[in-house]
Design a protein around this motif. Structure first.
Motif, PDB file in Angstrom:
ATOM      1  N   GLY A 104       0.830  -1.271  -0.060  1.00  0.00           N
ATOM      2  CA  GLY A 104      -0.091   0.011  -0.170  1.00  0.00           C
ATOM      3  C   GLY A 104       0.858   1.226  -0.020  1.00  0.00           C
ATOM      4  O   GLY A 104       0.198   2.212   0.377  1.00  0.00           O
ATOM      5  N   THR A 164       1.862   3.217  -2.459  1.00  0.00           N
ATOM      6  CA  THR A 164       1.222   4.149  -3.273  1.00  0.00           C
ATOM      7  C   THR A 164       0.073   4.841  -2.874  1.00  0.00           C
ATOM      8  O   THR A 164      -0.228   5.798  -2.795  1.00  0.00           O
ATOM      9  N   THR A 165      -1.029   3.786  -2.364  1.00  0.00           N
ATOM     10  CA  THR A 165      -2.327   4.310  -1.736  1.00  0.00           C
ATOM     11  C   THR A 165      -2.029   5.204  -0.293  1.00  0.00           C
ATOM     12  O   THR A 165      -2.700   6.474  -0.377  1.00  0.00           O
ATOM     13  N   LYS A 181      -0.200   8.440  -1.078  1.00  0.00           N
ATOM     14  CA  LYS A 181      -1.093   9.602  -1.705  1.00  0.00           C
ATOM     15  C   LYS A 181      -2.048  10.180  -0.616  1.00  0.00           C
ATOM     16  O   LYS A 181      -2.355  11.486  -0.388  1.00  0.00           O
ATOM     17  N   ALA A 182      -2.693   9.432   0.421  1.00  0.00           N
ATOM     18  CA  ALA A 182      -3.412   9.497   1.275  1.00  0.00           C
ATOM     19  C   ALA A 182      -2.879  10.589   2.580  1.00  0.00           C
ATOM     20  O   ALA A 182      -3.205  11.616   2.991  1.00  0.00           O
ATOM     21  N   ASP A 240       4.932   9.285  -6.690  1.00  0.00           N
ATOM     22  CA  ASP A 240       5.032   7.791  -6.788  1.00  0.00           C
ATOM     23  C   ASP A 240       6.384   7.534  -7.801  1.00  0.00           C
ATOM     24  O   ASP A 240       6.220   8.026  -9.028  1.00  0.00           O
ATOM     25  N   ARG A 271      -3.675  -9.847  -1.078  1.00  0.00           N
ATOM     26  CA  ARG A 271      -3.346  -8.830  -2.159  1.00  0.00           C
ATOM     27  C   ARG A 271      -2.716  -9.508  -3.592  1.00  0.00           C
ATOM     28  O   ARG A 271      -2.971  -8.765  -4.484  1.00  0.00           O
ATOM     29  N   LEU A 329      -7.396   2.093   6.177  1.00  0.00           N
ATOM     30  CA  LEU A 329      -6.522   3.062   5.529  1.00  0.00           C
ATOM     31  C   LEU A 329      -6.400   4.321   6.321  1.00  0.00           C
ATOM     32  O   LEU A 329      -5.240   5.016   6.679  1.00  0.00           O
TER      33      LEU A 329
END
Ligand SMILES: Nc1ncnc2c1ncn2[C@@H]1O[C@H](COP(=O)(O)OP(=O)(O)O)[C@@H](O)[C@H]1O
Ligand SMILES: O=C(O)C1=C[C@@H](OP(=O)(O)O)[C@@H](O)[C@H](O)C1
Ligand SMILES: [Mg+2]
Length: 176
Positions: A21, A23-24, A27-28, A39, A118, A162
């Motif tokens: 995670g 990248t996810t 970003k958050a 990224d 995943r 998240l």
């Protein structure tokens, strides 16, 4: 200037195995901190107008690793960014050194049991995983774990949403 030396100026650099995670969450986290997000894989994809899989296919992994290294060493010296690396980047000593010296390296730590869920979502876009048995992937996961020991901060990911991960990272960063 003293402020320049302070942790608040440093970029936050996310490391960890493919698919955890980076990248996810990067970003958050950047959104929450109102920082620019970079990224590295996406940046390389834009530069070559190809997916990472295509770069591996047409130019080879050695080329990808060289370009990844050049880009990360330059980016790690920038301040106040959130930067997500590809999972294999930290295997290169020059990358580790530059990130650990210049940034705050945040390790996203997940158990193999949780990570296995995943696989279906990432297998098509991660050439390094393709053609490997689950046992081979587990060995790679454990080999890489030994490299990710080099970090400043760690967040345990298993069972967390998240939002909870982002909050716990912000708490431990102590950026106030
Ligand atoms: N907290 C999460 N819970 C469930 N799925 C997630 C979470 N974070 C990421 N994912 C999913 O896992 C996959 C890999 O995420 P990604 O951010 O690309 O990881 P990495 O950059 O570490 O390879 C994507 O399909 C993404 O939607
Ligand atoms: O671990 C690796 O060797 C790789 C991880 C990928 O990034 P993610 O960790 O974001 O999946 C991407 O850089 C490339 O497919 C190689
Ligand atoms: Mg990624």
């Amino acid at each position: 200037m003293l402020q320049k030396e302070s942790g608040k100026q440093k970029s936050i650099i996310l490391i960890g195995f493919m698919g955890v995670g980076k990248t996810t969450i990067g970003k958050a986290l950047a959104n929450k901190l109102k920082r620019d997000f970079i990224d590295v894989d996406h940046q390389l994809e834009r530069e070559y107008n190809m997916t990472v899989t295509e770069i591996f296919q047409y130019h080879g992994e050695a080329f990808f690793r060289k370009k990844e290294k050049e880009m990360i060493i330059a980016l790690s010296k920038q301040t106040q960014k959130v930067i997500s690396l590809g999972g294999g980047a930290f295997l290169q000593e020059d990358i580790r050194k530059s990130c650990l010296e210049n940034g705050i390296v945040l390790y996203l730590d997940m158990s193999f049991k949780a990570w296995k869920q995943r696989i279906p979502f990432i297998i098509d876009s991660r050439p390094v995983l393709q053609g490997k048995s689950e046992e081979e992937i587990k060995n790679l996961f454990n080999e890489r774990k030994a490299i990710y020991i080099n970090h400043h901060l760690k967040v345990k990911m298993d069972g967390k949403e998240l939002e909870e991960i982002v909050e716990s990272v912000i708490d431990s960063l102590d950026l106030a």
